[in-house]
Design a protein around this motif. Structure first.
Motif, mmCIF file in Angstrom:
data_model
loop_
_atom_site.group_PDB
_atom_site.id
_atom_site.type_symbol
_atom_site.label_atom_id
_atom_site.label_comp_id
_atom_site.label_asym_id
_atom_site.label_seq_id
_atom_site.Cartn_x
_atom_site.Cartn_y
_atom_site.Cartn_z
ATOM 1 N N TYR A 18 0.875 -1.175 0.000
ATOM 2 C CA TYR A 18 0.000 0.000 0.000
ATOM 3 C C TYR A 18 0.902 1.213 0.000
ATOM 4 O O TYR A 18 1.746 1.373 0.894
ATOM 5 N N THR A 20 0.949 5.207 0.199
ATOM 6 C CA THR A 20 0.265 6.491 0.347
ATOM 7 C C THR A 20 1.323 7.577 0.170
ATOM 8 O O THR A 20 2.496 7.279 -0.047
ATOM 9 N N THR A 25 3.363 0.522 3.007
ATOM 10 C CA THR A 25 3.157 -0.621 3.894
ATOM 11 C C THR A 25 3.201 -1.892 3.071
ATOM 12 O O THR A 25 2.416 -2.049 2.130
ATOM 13 N N ALA A 27 2.037 -5.182 2.810
ATOM 14 C CA ALA A 27 0.978 -5.969 3.448
ATOM 15 C C ALA A 27 1.119 -7.458 3.150
ATOM 16 O O ALA A 27 0.682 -8.290 3.949
ATOM 17 N N LYS A 46 -3.329 -12.678 13.037
ATOM 18 C CA LYS A 46 -3.709 -11.499 13.825
ATOM 19 C C LYS A 46 -4.242 -10.387 12.942
ATOM 20 O O LYS A 46 -3.975 -10.343 11.744
ATOM 21 N N SER A 47 -4.908 -9.452 13.581
ATOM 22 C CA SER A 47 -5.381 -8.260 12.898
ATOM 23 C C SER A 47 -4.180 -7.510 12.315
ATOM 24 O O SER A 47 -3.149 -7.385 12.953
ATOM 25 N N GLY A 48 -4.331 -7.083 11.066
ATOM 26 C CA GLY A 48 -3.255 -6.338 10.416
ATOM 27 C C GLY A 48 -2.197 -7.207 9.761
ATOM 28 O O GLY A 48 -1.213 -6.697 9.225
ATOM 29 N N SER A 49 -2.414 -8.540 9.757
ATOM 30 C CA SER A 49 -1.382 -9.431 9.200
ATOM 31 C C SER A 49 -1.452 -9.563 7.674
ATOM 32 O O SER A 49 -0.553 -10.135 7.068
ATOM 33 N N GLY A 50 -2.527 -9.057 7.064
ATOM 34 C CA GLY A 50 -2.603 -9.085 5.598
ATOM 35 C C GLY A 50 -3.690 -9.982 5.028
ATOM 36 O O GLY A 50 -3.797 -10.137 3.807
ATOM 37 N N LYS A 51 -4.546 -10.539 5.887
ATOM 38 C CA LYS A 51 -5.561 -11.494 5.434
ATOM 39 C C LYS A 51 -6.555 -10.863 4.451
ATOM 40 O O LYS A 51 -6.822 -11.430 3.397
ATOM 41 N N SER A 52 -7.088 -9.716 4.818
ATOM 42 C CA SER A 52 -8.094 -9.090 3.942
ATOM 43 C C SER A 52 -7.467 -8.611 2.640
ATOM 44 O O SER A 52 -8.102 -8.652 1.585
ATOM 45 N N THR A 53 -6.223 -8.172 2.731
ATOM 46 C CA THR A 53 -5.520 -7.747 1.514
ATOM 47 C C THR A 53 -5.415 -8.930 0.552
ATOM 48 O O THR A 53 -5.708 -8.811 -0.644
#
Ligand code: ADP
Ligand code: MG
Length: 229
Positions: A18, A20, A25, A27, A46-53
């Motif tokens: 990502y 900006t 970042t 991801a 964990k949250s922020g580990s890149g799963k949704s990406t």
């Protein structure tokens, strides 16, 4: 080497950054894995580990910054990704994302309307899909806001399969459900993989969901590893 006909998606050294104005970042970092039809995959971490990406790349919403995602051997960059999203891969979300002003039935008919399926056929198929997810007929004319969370998620799954694709992607699909409804949704996703040969890929924090999956991948700081296969 013999080709694996069940393999539908392959990630080869997939990285995603990502960017900006002020920061970059990373991801996803050189993710390698593959997905087959007929199986349920859980991606935990964990949250922020890149799963949704990763899920959004699998959904064709974006392409890797580096590396390649191949669908049946074809580089996603060279594909019509709008057609891929419309016809082959559907996403199910934690918050269901149904159209609030359409009835249950109209929500399930919607992807078929985008595909210009005739209304009569779309309605017949929508009934078939709603029956498949176990939704009682008395709910077909209700608005999503009038039915429970577990029922809404079943409608979202019926809508996802209405598009006719073979890839079902789910981001925390049981995150808003109690344990009883969670089990209904997990059983349904397993049935779709094992009986109807969908490739089901589920991002989840939930132990019970991961336990039901055939393969479990773990994501940590954008790095994917095999937890169980
Ligand atoms: N739109 C975005 N712009 C910038 N950074 C993002 C964006 N979306 C996610 N990130 C960052 O990418 C990393 C992975 O996020 P995400 O894929 O949402 O993780 P997860 O789904 O595992 O919680 C995190 O560091 C997050 O802050
Ligand atoms: Mg996420």
């Amino acid at each position: 080497m013999e080709e694996n006909l069940e393999k539908i998606i392959e990630a080869v050294n997939v990285s995603y950054i990502y960017q900006t104005k002020y920061q970059k970042t990373k991801a996803l970092s050189e993710v390698n894995c593959s997905f087959e039809r007929g199986k349920v995959y859980a991606i935990t971490g964990k949250s922020g580990s890149g799963k949704s990406t990763f899920l959004s790349l699998l959904a064709g919403l974006d392409v890797p910054t580096e590396g390649m995602l191949a669908v049946e051997g074809q580089d996603m960059r060279k594909m019509n990704r709008d057609a891929y999203r419309l016809n082959r891969a559907s996403v199910i979300y934690q918050a269901f994302h149904l159209f609030p002003l359409l009835t249950v039935m109209e929500n399930v008919m919607f992807p078929m309307e985008l595909q210009h399926v005739a209304a009569k056929e779309a309605k017949a198929r929508a009934q078939e899909y709603l029956a498949k997810v176990g939704l009682p007929e008395t709910l077909y004319k209700k608005m999503p806001g009038m039915i429970s969370g577990g029922e809404q998620q079943r409608v979202a799954i019926a809508r996802a399969i209405a598009a006719g694709g073979e890839i079902l992607l789910a981001d925390e699909p049981t995150g808003n459900l109690d344990s009883q409804n969670e089990k209904v949704i997990v059983d349904l996703l397993c049935k779709l993989a094992h009986e109807d040969n969908y490739a089901v890929i589920v991002v989840t924090h939930n132990e019970a969901v991961a336990a039901a999956a055939d393969v479990v991948y773990g994501m940590s700081d954008g790095v994917l590893s095999v937890v169980r296969e």
